[in-house]
Design a protein around this motif. Structure first.
Motif, PDB file in Angstrom:
ATOM      1  N   SER A 122       1.170  11.451  -7.011  1.00  0.00           N
ATOM      2  CA  SER A 122       0.112  10.943  -6.145  1.00  0.00           C
ATOM      3  C   SER A 122      -0.317  12.054  -5.199  1.00  0.00           C
ATOM      4  CB  SER A 122       0.610   9.745  -5.331  1.00  0.00           C
ATOM      5  OG  SER A 122      -0.321   9.397  -4.306  1.00  0.00           O
ATOM      6  N   THR A 123      -1.552  11.981  -4.754  1.00  0.00           N
ATOM      7  CA  THR A 123      -2.002  12.927  -3.729  1.00  0.00           C
ATOM      8  C   THR A 123      -1.416  12.584  -2.365  1.00  0.00           C
ATOM      9  OG1 THR A 123      -3.985  11.591  -3.320  1.00  0.00           O
ATOM     10  CG2 THR A 123      -4.184  13.411  -4.909  1.00  0.00           C
ATOM     11  N   LEU A 124      -0.823  11.397  -2.253  1.00  0.00           N
ATOM     12  CA  LEU A 124      -0.226  10.955  -0.986  1.00  0.00           C
ATOM     13  C   LEU A 124       1.284  10.891  -1.122  1.00  0.00           C
ATOM     14  CD1 LEU A 124      -2.652   8.002  -0.093  1.00  0.00           C
ATOM     15  CD2 LEU A 124      -2.803  10.400   0.608  1.00  0.00           C
ATOM     16  N   PRO A 125       2.026  11.146  -0.044  1.00  0.00           N
ATOM     17  CA  PRO A 125       3.484  10.982  -0.101  1.00  0.00           C
ATOM     18  C   PRO A 125       3.852   9.505  -0.123  1.00  0.00           C
ATOM     19  CG  PRO A 125       2.794  11.544   2.121  1.00  0.00           C
ATOM     20  CD  PRO A 125       1.560  11.630   1.260  1.00  0.00           C
ATOM     21  N   GLY A 126       5.043   9.214  -0.620  1.00  0.00           N
ATOM     22  CA  GLY A 126       5.505   7.839  -0.630  1.00  0.00           C
ATOM     23  C   GLY A 126       5.788   7.352  -2.032  1.00  0.00           C
ATOM     24  N   ALA A 127       6.138   6.069  -2.127  1.00  0.00           N
ATOM     25  CA  ALA A 127       6.519   5.481  -3.407  1.00  0.00           C
ATOM     26  C   ALA A 127       5.307   5.373  -4.327  1.00  0.00           C
ATOM     27  CB  ALA A 127       7.136   4.112  -3.177  1.00  0.00           C
ATOM     28  N   LEU A 128       5.558   5.540  -5.612  1.00  0.00           N
ATOM     29  CA  LEU A 128       4.511   5.400  -6.607  1.00  0.00           C
ATOM     30  C   LEU A 128       4.463   3.968  -7.117  1.00  0.00           C
ATOM     31  CD1 LEU A 128       5.253   8.665  -8.601  1.00  0.00           C
ATOM     32  CD2 LEU A 128       3.303   8.270  -7.096  1.00  0.00           C
ATOM     33  N   PRO A 129       3.275   3.440  -7.458  1.00  0.00           N
ATOM     34  CA  PRO A 129       3.182   2.068  -7.961  1.00  0.00           C
ATOM     35  C   PRO A 129       3.862   1.944  -9.329  1.00  0.00           C
ATOM     36  CG  PRO A 129       1.091   3.202  -8.236  1.00  0.00           C
ATOM     37  CD  PRO A 129       1.964   4.111  -7.427  1.00  0.00           C
ATOM     38  N   ASP A 130       4.347   0.727  -9.641  1.00  0.00           N
ATOM     39  CA  ASP A 130       5.009   0.546 -10.932  1.00  0.00           C
ATOM     40  C   ASP A 130       4.486  -0.659 -11.704  1.00  0.00           C
ATOM     41  OD1 ASP A 130       6.041  -1.455  -9.387  1.00  0.00           O
ATOM     42  OD2 ASP A 130       8.126  -0.749  -9.465  1.00  0.00           O
ATOM     43  N   THR A 131       3.515  -1.383 -11.136  1.00  0.00           N
ATOM     44  CA  THR A 131       2.938  -2.514 -11.870  1.00  0.00           C
ATOM     45  C   THR A 131       1.423  -2.335 -11.879  1.00  0.00           C
ATOM     46  OG1 THR A 131       3.013  -3.817  -9.831  1.00  0.00           O
ATOM     47  CG2 THR A 131       4.862  -4.073 -11.354  1.00  0.00           C
ATOM     48  N   VAL A 132       0.700  -3.283 -11.272  1.00  0.00           N
ATOM     49  CA  VAL A 132      -0.743  -3.113 -11.136  1.00  0.00           C
ATOM     50  C   VAL A 132      -1.007  -1.885 -10.274  1.00  0.00           C
ATOM     51  CG1 VAL A 132      -2.861  -4.125 -10.206  1.00  0.00           C
ATOM     52  CG2 VAL A 132      -1.216  -5.557 -11.440  1.00  0.00           C
ATOM     53  N   MET A 133      -1.964  -1.096 -10.683  1.00  0.00           N
ATOM     54  CA  MET A 133      -2.214   0.154  -9.981  1.00  0.00           C
ATOM     55  C   MET A 133      -3.072  -0.121  -8.742  1.00  0.00           C
ATOM     56  SD  MET A 133      -3.717   3.733 -11.482  1.00  0.00           S
ATOM     57  CE  MET A 133      -2.670   3.641 -12.929  1.00  0.00           C
ATOM     58  N   LEU A 134      -2.437  -0.120  -7.586  1.00  0.00           N
ATOM     59  CA  LEU A 134      -3.139  -0.282  -6.320  1.00  0.00           C
ATOM     60  C   LEU A 134      -3.208   1.084  -5.654  1.00  0.00           C
ATOM     61  CD1 LEU A 134      -4.449  -2.084  -4.157  1.00  0.00           C
ATOM     62  CD2 LEU A 134      -2.166  -2.331  -3.136  1.00  0.00           C
ATOM     63  N   LEU A 135      -4.414   1.603  -5.552  1.00  0.00           N
ATOM     64  CA  LEU A 135      -4.594   2.915  -4.936  1.00  0.00           C
ATOM     65  C   LEU A 135      -4.922   2.762  -3.466  1.00  0.00           C
ATOM     66  CD1 LEU A 135      -5.513   3.380  -8.114  1.00  0.00           C
ATOM     67  CD2 LEU A 135      -6.185   5.597  -7.194  1.00  0.00           C
ATOM     68  N   HIS A 136      -4.268   3.561  -2.657  1.00  0.00           N
ATOM     69  CA  HIS A 136      -4.586   3.607  -1.240  1.00  0.00           C
ATOM     70  C   HIS A 136      -5.939   4.297  -1.047  1.00  0.00           C
ATOM     71  CE1 HIS A 136      -0.156   3.264  -1.281  1.00  0.00           C
ATOM     72  NE2 HIS A 136      -0.344   2.534  -0.190  1.00  0.00           N
ATOM     73  N   PRO A 137      -6.518   4.178   0.142  1.00  0.00           N
ATOM     74  CA  PRO A 137      -7.721   4.968   0.416  1.00  0.00           C
ATOM     75  C   PRO A 137      -7.450   6.453   0.196  1.00  0.00           C
ATOM     76  CG  PRO A 137      -7.371   3.336   2.137  1.00  0.00           C
ATOM     77  CD  PRO A 137      -6.151   3.311   1.274  1.00  0.00           C
ATOM     78  N   ASP A 138      -8.410   7.136  -0.367  1.00  0.00           N
ATOM     79  CA  ASP A 138      -8.325   8.598  -0.543  1.00  0.00           C
ATOM     80  C   ASP A 138      -7.088   8.998  -1.348  1.00  0.00           C
ATOM     81  OD1 ASP A 138     -10.595   8.982   1.265  1.00  0.00           O
ATOM     82  OD2 ASP A 138      -9.183   8.511   2.870  1.00  0.00           O
ATOM     83  N   GLU A 139      -6.760   8.245  -2.381  1.00  0.00           N
ATOM     84  CA  GLU A 139      -5.583   8.569  -3.181  1.00  0.00           C
ATOM     85  C   GLU A 139      -5.972   8.862  -4.627  1.00  0.00           C
ATOM     86  OE1 GLU A 139      -1.058   6.952  -4.115  1.00  0.00           O
ATOM     87  OE2 GLU A 139      -2.640   5.479  -3.737  1.00  0.00           O
TER      88      GLU A 139
END
Length: 531
Positions: free
Chosen positions: A508-525
């Motif tokens: 991901s372009t953002l730090p933190g946990a990666l999604p593992d089911t439905v892909m929910l993208l944060h803003p600017d990700e």
């Protein structure tokens, strides 16, 4: 839409990532405030750690510096500000020892007015080198021969009282245009390529390639009906007859033939033209030209998902058979990515650049998120700004020194830097970002590592994926390897339903946990996933 890659594409530059160095601003080794070749050599390990494959160095030849190296006074030497030929040889050897290729900047449209060739050319009308430059009689009213305008504003002609003619200059009057219709000049410039190839360079970026030949009859350019003063005076006319003439293609093909005679050498053409005309500079199967006509579309593209999806599809569709794509986000003439798009979207843009099909070029400092630096009026160096001030056309803001650490001089120099260092250099520098897993530098390293780990990212096909709203999505495929890239170009969360069969996010372009089911993208990700 899919565009297939040839299975035989083995040239090094197709899977490579290029890195542009503006030498005055990369690293100063002797305290004079100007970057140099020894400084570049001292920073090669940064480039290896970053993961790039080749460096392109902006001009380092002897020059009066009227246009900071793009006014060449000797095509086969090194300017003392940067070092010596021995320093260049040492840099080249050090780069090759680290597995890095090295490209130089070739400036064939014009020389400096201090070049010995021009001194001879302007000595008299019957001098043997008179025709090595473009001389014309005055118009009937005594003015310039036609209405051509310099790219830096004002007429593209300068009167020479001693010989009673005008000479052509597409840029500064200190940069007289070479006459590529003269066979002796053409041969001399081809010998320049051979000189550097013999020395071991891996290729050239060819400056303003489309400018090199002018219409033989020097016809007036058409008036631009859409001209506005804030565009810069050069846009008052359309450069129909002063650029992109058919004869330039034979010259580019001859350059390519010379390069091919040395093996795996690369030619890149600087060409600001609409895509259909840009494609002509790939050449033909019988007469190939530059391998990479620079594709500058991302620099000024509307930053929305649907516009970018169309731009990518149209560019891929326009490529001729065997033509390899390339992409850039900025360079020494254009605003930096982080300035145009903001810090958050600059991360998304980096993921786009480094996952599209084709050869990407990173501009120095973009890997740490450098932004344009405001230059006080008394510190302006760029002749473009000095000639047409206040229009925002100056290039100094994108050429400021590379900040390496938080010490005095930002680790760039122990002296006074030739341009101001960016005001955030104590926090935005290589050392500060080096151990920060959330930094722009860490993101670039991760992206470049993935290009090496997954051949599909470097050499695979590009396949667009349907998406809506602010989401841009596409796959890269090679053999059984499939990677999905999903970019949220907006400031709101977005949900994306991945293709059937499951997916595994790997970056991901953002730090933190990666999604593992439905892909929910944060803003600017942005996300890269395996499928």
């Amino acid at each position: 839409m899919a565009h297939a890659s040839s299975p035989a594409e083995t040239e090094w530059w197709k899977s490579a990532v290029l890195y542009q160095i503006y030498p005055r601003s990369f690293q100063d080794s002797n305290g004079d405030g100007i970057g140099d070749l020894a400084g570049i050599a001292a920073r090669l390990d940064h480039l290896v750690d970053l993961g790039v494959d080749a460096i392109w160095i902006s001009p380092i030849f002897p020059s009066p510096m009227a246009d900071f190296g793009y006014d060449v006074a000797d095509y086969t030497g090194i300017d003392p500000r940067f070092g010596t030929l021995a320093d260049f040889d040492a840099l080249l050897a050090a780069a090759h020892a680290r597995g890095l290729k090295l490209l130089l900047d070739f400036v064939p449209n014009h020389s400096s007015d201090q070049h010995p060739w021009f001194a001879e050319s302007r000595a008299s009308r019957d001098n043997p080198k008179r025709d090595w430059y473009i001389w014309r009689d005055a118009a009937p009213d005594g003015g310039p021969p036609n209405n051509w305008i310099s790219d830096f504003g004002g007429p593209a002609w300068e009167w020479d009282a001693a010989t009673g003619q005008y000479y052509s200059h597409a840029f500064l009057k200190e940069q007289p245009d070479l006459n590529w219709r003269n066979p002796d000049l053409r041969a001399a410039m081809m010998d320049v390529l051979r000189f550097w190839f013999d020395r071991g360079v891996d290729g050239f970026r060819i400056d303003v390639l489309w400018h090199m030949v002018k219409h033989a009859d020097f016809i007036d350019n058409p008036v631009n009906p859409d001209y506005r003063p804030e565009m810069g005076e050069m846009h008052a006319v359309l450069q129909t007859h002063s650029t992109d003439q058919p004869e330039v293609h034979a010259i580019a093909a001859e350059m390519r033939a010379i390069a091919d005679g040395y093996g795996a050498r690369l030619l890149i053409g600087e060409i600001y033209l609409p895509v259909p005309r840009l494609m002509d500079y790939y050449g033909t199967a019988d007469a190939p030209e530059v391998q990479l006509p620079f594709n500058f579309q991302l620099i000024d593209a509307p930053w929305d998902a649907r516009s970018l999806a169309r731009l990518i599809a149209e560019y891929e569709a326009a490529l001729p058979p065997g033509g390899w794509p390339n992409w850039v986000l900025g360079n020494h003439d254009r605003p930096r990515s982080a300035t145009k798009r903001g810090a958050a979207q600059a991360r998304v843009a980096a993921m786009l650049l480094l996952t599209l099909r084709g050869t990407p070029t990173i501009y120095y400092g973009d890997e740490i998120g450098m932004t344009d630096t405001d230059i006080p009026p008394d510190k302006v160096q760029d002749p473009r700004e000095l000639r047409e001030p206040g229009l925002g056309l100056g290039r100094d803001p994108v050429r400021t020194p590379m900040p390496w650490d938080a010490g005095d001089g930002a680790g760039f120099t122990t002296g006074v830097p030739w341009l101001p260092i960016s005001p955030d250099w104590r926090t935005r520098n290589v050392a500060a970002e080096d151990d920060d897993p959330a930094s722009m530098l860490a993101l670039h390293r991760a992206l470049l590592a993935l290009r090496r780990a997954y051949p599909a990212l470097a050499m695979g096909d590009y396949v667009s994926v349907a998406a809506e709203g602010d989401i841009l999505a596409y796959e890269r495929r090679l053999g059984g390897e499939r990677l999905l890239i999903v970019l949220n170009l907006g400031a709101m969360p977005q949900t994306f339903i991945a293709p059937e069969g499951g997916f595994r996010p790997i970056l991901s372009t953002l730090p933190g946990a990666l999604p593992d089911t439905v892909m929910l993208l944060h803003p600017d990700e942005g996300l890269i996933c395996t499928l």
